[in-house]
Enzyme design. Structure first.
Site: not given
Ligand code: UGA
Length: 451
Positions: A11, A30, A249-250, A252-253, A260, A263, A327
Site C-alpha cells: 500500500v 521505511d 467476485f462471483l 468459484a475456485g 487481506c 486476516k 501470503r
Molecule cells: C482485497 C480487496 O479486493 C481490495 O479492495 C483491498 O484493498 C485489499 O484486499 C486490501 O485490503 O488491501 P486483494 O487481496 O489484493 O484485494 O485481492 P482480491 O482481488 O480481492 O482477491 C482476494 C482473493 O479472492 C484472491 O485469492 C482471489 O483469487 C480470490 N477471489 C477473488 C476468488 O476466489 N473469486 C473471485 O471472484 C474474486
C-alpha cells in the site's frame, strides 16, 4: 502538496509512487535499509504491474524520494499517510504495534500542524488511540489532526486501482483536515464519501468482509452445482446480470487467500465480538473458505485414485494472478497436502517461485521447480491449476497433452471450457461444473436380441 508516506509495503509504495505521479512531493520512509536502497535505485521491492515506470519517473523528476529518517521525511510534510503493517495476532485480532510505534515516533518529531492519516486497514477506534498517543508524545503543544482514508487497491491491479478508484472515503474530524485531503484527491472524478473517522474505518473492514462473503457464497453454490450437474459460471452470470448483485467476485475456485481477506475477516469477527455483535455469518464465510482445499484434493483422488508416487505439475503459486505474493495462498495448503500423500510435485509460477522456494524448498525427487508450465507438465500424471495467470489460459493444450503421462487437469480456477477440454482429449475436473471426460470410442453395435 508535501506528503510523507510511512511504510513502503504494497500500500505504501503504490501510494507514494501514485501520489508523486499526480504531482505531489512525496517522501517514503521505511526502517529497512535494504528496501530503501533498492527503492532509491528505482527498483521496486514488489512485483506490481505498472509500478516500475511510476517509481522511476518519480525519482527522476525529484518528486519522489525514500529514506529511513522519519524526522527529515516529515519535516516538510502537510500530510502523513500511515501505511505500516497491521498483521494478525494468534487470536485473530489485529496487532497494532507498528501503528502505535509510528504514532509515538511522529508525536516525538511533531513541530508544526499535520494531518496524520490511517491508510492501513485498522479496527474501528484505532484513530482514537492514535490521537491519544500523538498528543502524549508531542507534548500536547503542537496542533494535529487524525484522519482515516482507507485504501481499496487490489494487488496485481494496485496502480490502476489507485489512479482509477471506484470511490474515495475520507474520515475526518475537522474541516482543515478535510480540505487538505480533498486537495490531494482533487484530480479524481469518482464518488467521494466524506464522513467521520470511525465510519471510514468500518467501511474498509465491511467491504473486505462482504467481498469474502460473495466468494464463499458462490463456492457453496459451486458445491450445489456439482451435486446437481449444473454449471456455477452460468448461475453466477444469471445472478450477476442483476445490478443489485453484480458479477464481480462471483468466481468459484479453490478459495480466497492473500494478505487481506483472511486476516481482515478474522479481525472483523473479533471487532464485532468486542462490541457485542455476534457476526457468526462471517465465521461461516471463513469456514467455507477453509474447506476449499479439501474439495480440490478430493477431485484429485477422483481423477487419480491414489496420489502416492504420482507426479503432479502445479501451476500457480501466488494467491492470485499478477502478483508475486504467496501470503495465505491456497498453494501453501495444497502442496503440503499433496506431499503428505506421497505425491511428487513440480511447481511453476511466472513470478512467485522464488518466494515459494523460501517456504517450500526444492527437494530432489520430491519437490521440484519448473521453468515453464510445459516443464511442470512433463511426464506428470496430472496438472493442478491454482492461480488464473493469463499465461495458463494461453497454453498450447495439444503440447501439454503430449507431455503429460495421463491427460488429466484439475483446475481450481475454471480457466477452460469443459466441453472443449474433453474434445481436446483431456479428463478435466473444475469447480462447480460437470467433469469433462474424454469422448469414448463409439461402441461396437450390440448383437440383435441382446439386452
Ligand atoms: C482485497 C480487496 O479486493 C481490495 O479492495 C483491498 O484493498 C485489499 O484486499 C486490501 O485490503 O488491501 P486483494 O487481496 O489484493 O484485494 O485481492 P482480491 O482481488 O480481492 O482477491 C482476494 C482473493 O479472492 C484472491 O485469492 C482471489 O483469487 C480470490 N477471489 C477473488 C476468488 O476466489 N473469486 C473471485 O471472484 C474474486
Amino acid at each position: 502538496m508535501n506528503i510523507c508516506v510511512v511504510g513502503t509495503g504494497y500500500v505504501g509504495l503504490v501510494t507514494a509512487a501514485c501520489l508523486a505521479h499526480l504531482g505531489h512531493r512525496v517522501v517514503g520512509v521505511d526502517s529497512e535499509p535494504l528496501k530503501v536502497e533498492m527503492l532509491c535505485r528505482g527498483e521496486p521491492t514488489i512485483y506490481e504491474p505498472g509500478l516500475t515506470p511510476l517509481l522511476q519517473d518519480g525519482l527522476r523528476s525529484g518528486r519522489l524520494s525514500f529514506g529511513q529518517d522519519l524526522a527529515a521525511a516529515m519535516a516538510e510534510a502537510d500530510v502523513i499517510f500511515l501505511c505500516v503493517g497491521t498483521p494478525p495476532r494468534h487470536d485473530g485480532s489485529t496487532d497494532l504495534s507498528q501503528m502505535e510505534e509510528a504514532a509515538r515516533q511522529i508525536g516525538e518529531r511533531l513541530r508544526r500542524y499535520k494531518v496524520v492519516v490511517e491508510k492501513s486497514t485498522v479496527p474501528v477506534y484505532t484513530a482514537d488511540r492514535m490521537k491519544r498517543t500523538l498528543a502524549m508524545y508531542s507534548g500536547g503543544a503542537v496542533d494535529f489532526d487524525i484522519a482515516s482514508n482507507p485504501e481499496f487497491l487490489r494487488e496485481g491491479a494496485a496502480v490502476d486501482d489507485f489512479l482509477n478508484p471506484d470511490r474515495i472515503v475520507v474520515g475526518v474530524e475537522t474541516t482543515r483536515a478535510r480540505d487538505l485531503l480533498l486537495q490531494i484527491y482533487e484530480p479524481f472524478r469518482c464518488p467521494l464519501l466524506v464522513t467521520d473517522v470511525k465510519t471510514a474505518e468500518l467501511v474498509k473492514h465491511a467491504s473486505n468482509a462482504f467481498l469474502a462473503m460473495k466468494i464463499s457464497f458462490i463456492n457453496m453454490i459451486a458445491d450445489l452445482c456439482e451435486a446437481t450437474g449444473t454449471d456455477v459460471q452460468q448461475v453466477a452470470d444469471g445472478m450477476g446480470y442483476d445490478r443489485r448483485i453484480g458479477r464481480a467476485f462471483l468466481n468459484a475456485g479453490v478459495g480466497y487467500g492473500g494478505s487481506c481477506f483472511p486476516k481482515d475477516l478474522s479481525a472483523f469477527i473479533h471487532i464485532a465480538e468486542e462490541h457485542g455483535a455476534d457476526f457468526s455469518l462471517l465465521r461461516e464465510v471463513r469456514r467455507i473458505n477453509e474447506t476449499r482445499v479439501d474439495r480440490l484434493v478430493r477431485k484429485l483422488h477422483q481423477a487419480l485414485w491414489v496420489l502416492k508416487g504420482k507426479r503432479l505439475g502445479v501451476l500457480g503459486l501466488s494467491f492470485k494472478p499478477n502478483t508475486d505474493d504467496i501470503r495465505e495462498a491456497p498453494s501453501l495448503t495444497v502442496i503440503p497436502r499433496l506431499r503428505q500423500e506421497g505425491a511428487v510435485v513440480r511447481l511453476y509460477d511466472p513470478h512467485a517461485a522464488v518466494q515459494m522456494a523460501s517456504v517450500i524448498p526444492p527437494e530432489p525427487g520430491k519437490v521440484e521447480y519448473a521453468r515453464s508450465p510445459y516443464e511442470a507438465a512433463e511426464d506428470a500424471h496430472a496438472l493442478v491449476i491454482l492461480t488464473e495467470w493469463e499465461e495458463f489460459r494461453a497454453l498450447d493444450l495439444e503440447k501439454v497433452r503430449g507431455l503429460l503421462q495421463t491427460p488429466i487437469i484439475v483446475d481450481g480456477r475454471n480457466l477452460f471450457d469443459p466441453a472443449a477440454m474433453a474434445e481436446a482429449g483431456f479428463e478435466y475436473f473444475s469447480i462447480g461444473r460437470p467433469d469433462a471426460l474424454r469422448p469414448r470410442q463409439p461402441q461396437a453395435a450390440r448383437p440383435r436380441g441382446a439386452p
